[in-house]
Design a protein around this motif. Sequence first.
Motif, PDB file in Angstrom:
ATOM      1  N   LEU A   1       1.494  41.146  16.080  1.00  0.00           N
ATOM      2  CA  LEU A   1       1.816  39.737  16.311  1.00  0.00           C
ATOM      3  C   LEU A   1       3.328  39.571  16.295  1.00  0.00           C
ATOM      4  CD1 LEU A   1      -0.701  38.050  13.839  1.00  0.00           C
ATOM      5  CD2 LEU A   1      -0.995  38.400  16.285  1.00  0.00           C
ATOM      6  N   TYR A   2       3.839  38.870  17.298  1.00  0.00           N
ATOM      7  CA  TYR A   2       5.267  38.546  17.323  1.00  0.00           C
ATOM      8  C   TYR A   2       5.402  37.049  17.526  1.00  0.00           C
ATOM      9  CZ  TYR A   2      10.184  38.533  18.591  1.00  0.00           C
ATOM     10  OH  TYR A   2      11.531  38.282  18.617  1.00  0.00           O
ATOM     11  N   ARG A   3       6.019  36.398  16.550  1.00  0.00           N
ATOM     12  CA  ARG A   3       6.154  34.936  16.537  1.00  0.00           C
ATOM     13  C   ARG A   3       4.802  34.250  16.654  1.00  0.00           C
ATOM     14  NH1 ARG A   3      11.747  34.379  20.074  1.00  0.00           N
ATOM     15  NH2 ARG A   3      13.021  35.437  18.520  1.00  0.00           N
ATOM     16  N   GLY A   4       3.819  34.836  15.978  1.00  0.00           N
ATOM     17  CA  GLY A   4       2.492  34.253  15.900  1.00  0.00           C
ATOM     18  C   GLY A   4       1.558  34.565  17.043  1.00  0.00           C
ATOM     19  N   ALA A   5       2.025  35.241  18.087  1.00  0.00           N
ATOM     20  CA  ALA A   5       1.189  35.541  19.245  1.00  0.00           C
ATOM     21  C   ALA A   5       0.960  37.046  19.351  1.00  0.00           C
ATOM     22  CB  ALA A   5       1.857  35.037  20.521  1.00  0.00           C
ATOM     23  N   PRO A   6      -0.251  37.450  19.744  1.00  0.00           N
ATOM     24  CA  PRO A   6      -0.515  38.879  19.910  1.00  0.00           C
ATOM     25  C   PRO A   6       0.294  39.453  21.072  1.00  0.00           C
ATOM     26  CG  PRO A   6      -2.554  37.584  20.096  1.00  0.00           C
ATOM     27  CD  PRO A   6      -1.435  36.627  19.971  1.00  0.00           C
ATOM     28  N   VAL A   7       0.893  40.616  20.854  1.00  0.00           N
ATOM     29  CA  VAL A   7       1.660  41.305  21.897  1.00  0.00           C
ATOM     30  C   VAL A   7       1.362  42.800  21.814  1.00  0.00           C
ATOM     31  CG1 VAL A   7       3.576  39.648  21.944  1.00  0.00           C
ATOM     32  CG2 VAL A   7       3.691  41.603  20.421  1.00  0.00           C
ATOM     33  N   THR A   8       1.726  43.507  22.861  1.00  0.00           N
ATOM     34  CA  THR A   8       1.630  44.963  22.827  1.00  0.00           C
ATOM     35  C   THR A   8       2.932  45.515  22.260  1.00  0.00           C
ATOM     36  OG1 THR A   8       2.551  45.264  25.032  1.00  0.00           O
ATOM     37  CG2 THR A   8       0.147  44.962  24.872  1.00  0.00           C
ATOM     38  N   MET A   9       2.876  46.750  21.817  1.00  0.00           N
ATOM     39  CA  MET A   9       4.073  47.380  21.262  1.00  0.00           C
ATOM     40  C   MET A   9       5.180  47.473  22.312  1.00  0.00           C
ATOM     41  SD  MET A   9       5.355  48.605  18.482  1.00  0.00           S
ATOM     42  CE  MET A   9       3.891  48.542  17.517  1.00  0.00           C
ATOM     43  N   GLN A  10       4.813  47.794  23.543  1.00  0.00           N
ATOM     44  CA  GLN A  10       5.806  47.917  24.603  1.00  0.00           C
ATOM     45  C   GLN A  10       6.452  46.563  24.915  1.00  0.00           C
ATOM     46  OE1 GLN A  10       2.646  49.149  24.790  1.00  0.00           O
ATOM     47  NE2 GLN A  10       3.192  51.296  24.447  1.00  0.00           N
ATOM     48  N   ASP A  11       5.643  45.486  24.926  1.00  0.00           N
ATOM     49  CA  ASP A  11       6.195  44.155  25.197  1.00  0.00           C
ATOM     50  C   ASP A  11       7.137  43.710  24.090  1.00  0.00           C
ATOM     51  OD1 ASP A  11       4.811  44.012  27.551  1.00  0.00           O
ATOM     52  OD2 ASP A  11       3.161  42.825  26.732  1.00  0.00           O
ATOM     53  N   TYR A  12       6.761  43.984  22.837  1.00  0.00           N
ATOM     54  CA  TYR A  12       7.636  43.623  21.718  1.00  0.00           C
ATOM     55  C   TYR A  12       8.957  44.366  21.808  1.00  0.00           C
ATOM     56  CZ  TYR A  12       9.587  43.706  17.019  1.00  0.00           C
ATOM     57  OH  TYR A  12      10.447  43.627  15.951  1.00  0.00           O
ATOM     58  N   ALA A  13       8.887  45.658  22.057  1.00  0.00           N
ATOM     59  CA  ALA A  13      10.114  46.451  22.162  1.00  0.00           C
ATOM     60  C   ALA A  13      10.976  45.971  23.322  1.00  0.00           C
ATOM     61  CB  ALA A  13       9.775  47.926  22.320  1.00  0.00           C
ATOM     62  N   ALA A  14      10.354  45.731  24.466  1.00  0.00           N
ATOM     63  CA  ALA A  14      11.115  45.291  25.632  1.00  0.00           C
ATOM     64  C   ALA A  14      11.766  43.929  25.382  1.00  0.00           C
ATOM     65  CB  ALA A  14      10.192  45.215  26.849  1.00  0.00           C
ATOM     66  N   PHE A  15      11.037  43.017  24.763  1.00  0.00           N
ATOM     67  CA  PHE A  15      11.582  41.691  24.489  1.00  0.00           C
ATOM     68  C   PHE A  15      12.758  41.754  23.523  1.00  0.00           C
ATOM     69  CE2 PHE A  15      11.594  37.595  22.237  1.00  0.00           C
ATOM     70  CZ  PHE A  15      11.786  36.750  23.323  1.00  0.00           C
ATOM     71  N   ARG A  16      12.597  42.499  22.409  1.00  0.00           N
ATOM     72  CA  ARG A  16      13.680  42.602  21.419  1.00  0.00           C
ATOM     73  C   ARG A  16      14.889  43.342  21.974  1.00  0.00           C
ATOM     74  NH1 ARG A  16      15.532  40.225  18.486  1.00  0.00           N
ATOM     75  NH2 ARG A  16      16.124  41.782  16.976  1.00  0.00           N
ATOM     76  N   LEU A  17      14.656  44.387  22.759  1.00  0.00           N
ATOM     77  CA  LEU A  17      15.780  45.128  23.347  1.00  0.00           C
ATOM     78  C   LEU A  17      16.503  44.273  24.382  1.00  0.00           C
ATOM     79  CD1 LEU A  17      14.114  48.638  23.662  1.00  0.00           C
ATOM     80  CD2 LEU A  17      15.864  47.935  22.017  1.00  0.00           C
ATOM     81  N   ALA A  18      15.773  43.428  25.113  1.00  0.00           N
ATOM     82  CA  ALA A  18      16.408  42.527  26.081  1.00  0.00           C
ATOM     83  C   ALA A  18      17.258  41.472  25.380  1.00  0.00           C
ATOM     84  CB  ALA A  18      15.341  41.854  26.947  1.00  0.00           C
ATOM     85  N   GLU A  19      16.860  41.096  24.148  1.00  0.00           N
ATOM     86  CA  GLU A  19      17.649  40.134  23.368  1.00  0.00           C
ATOM     87  C   GLU A  19      18.896  40.777  22.773  1.00  0.00           C
ATOM     88  OE1 GLU A  19      14.899  38.725  20.403  1.00  0.00           O
ATOM     89  OE2 GLU A  19      14.511  36.891  21.539  1.00  0.00           O
ATOM     90  N   GLY A  20      19.010  42.089  22.874  1.00  0.00           N
ATOM     91  CA  GLY A  20      20.166  42.788  22.312  1.00  0.00           C
ATOM     92  C   GLY A  20      19.940  43.354  20.938  1.00  0.00           C
ATOM     93  N   GLY A  21      18.706  43.321  20.459  1.00  0.00           N
ATOM     94  CA  GLY A  21      18.405  43.872  19.138  1.00  0.00           C
ATOM     95  C   GLY A  21      17.839  45.267  19.258  1.00  0.00           C
TER      96      GLY A  21
END
Length: 115
Positions: free
Chosen positions: A55-75
Amino acid sequence: MIALINVVFLLLVFLLIAGTMAAPLPGGLRLVEADALEARSPPDAAVVLEDGTLLYRGAPVTMQDYAAFRLAEGGDVLRLVPDRNLPAQRLVDLVDALRQAGASEVRIVAERTVR
């Protein structure tokens, strides 16, 4: 015997000097009690449930989506908050997947127990 007395005296002098270097806290000071604080995970952390659901920010996500989202934010440092009952091998697999997705570091957020 005199050498032993000299060593003990030097230790006593050292402890007296070292003990006075730290200033004492003011008498009326009341420290914050952390045991009554509500625990919350960091806002950029993903929560891993016992069954492996992410879960990321309360919503179910895949590991790849979480990584891609956080890396796109610069983290490039990613955080996971695993459930206590999550199997350790599953946690290791998730950390490996995040590292392969481009995370430079994966931090596991845990609860500190006071004893």
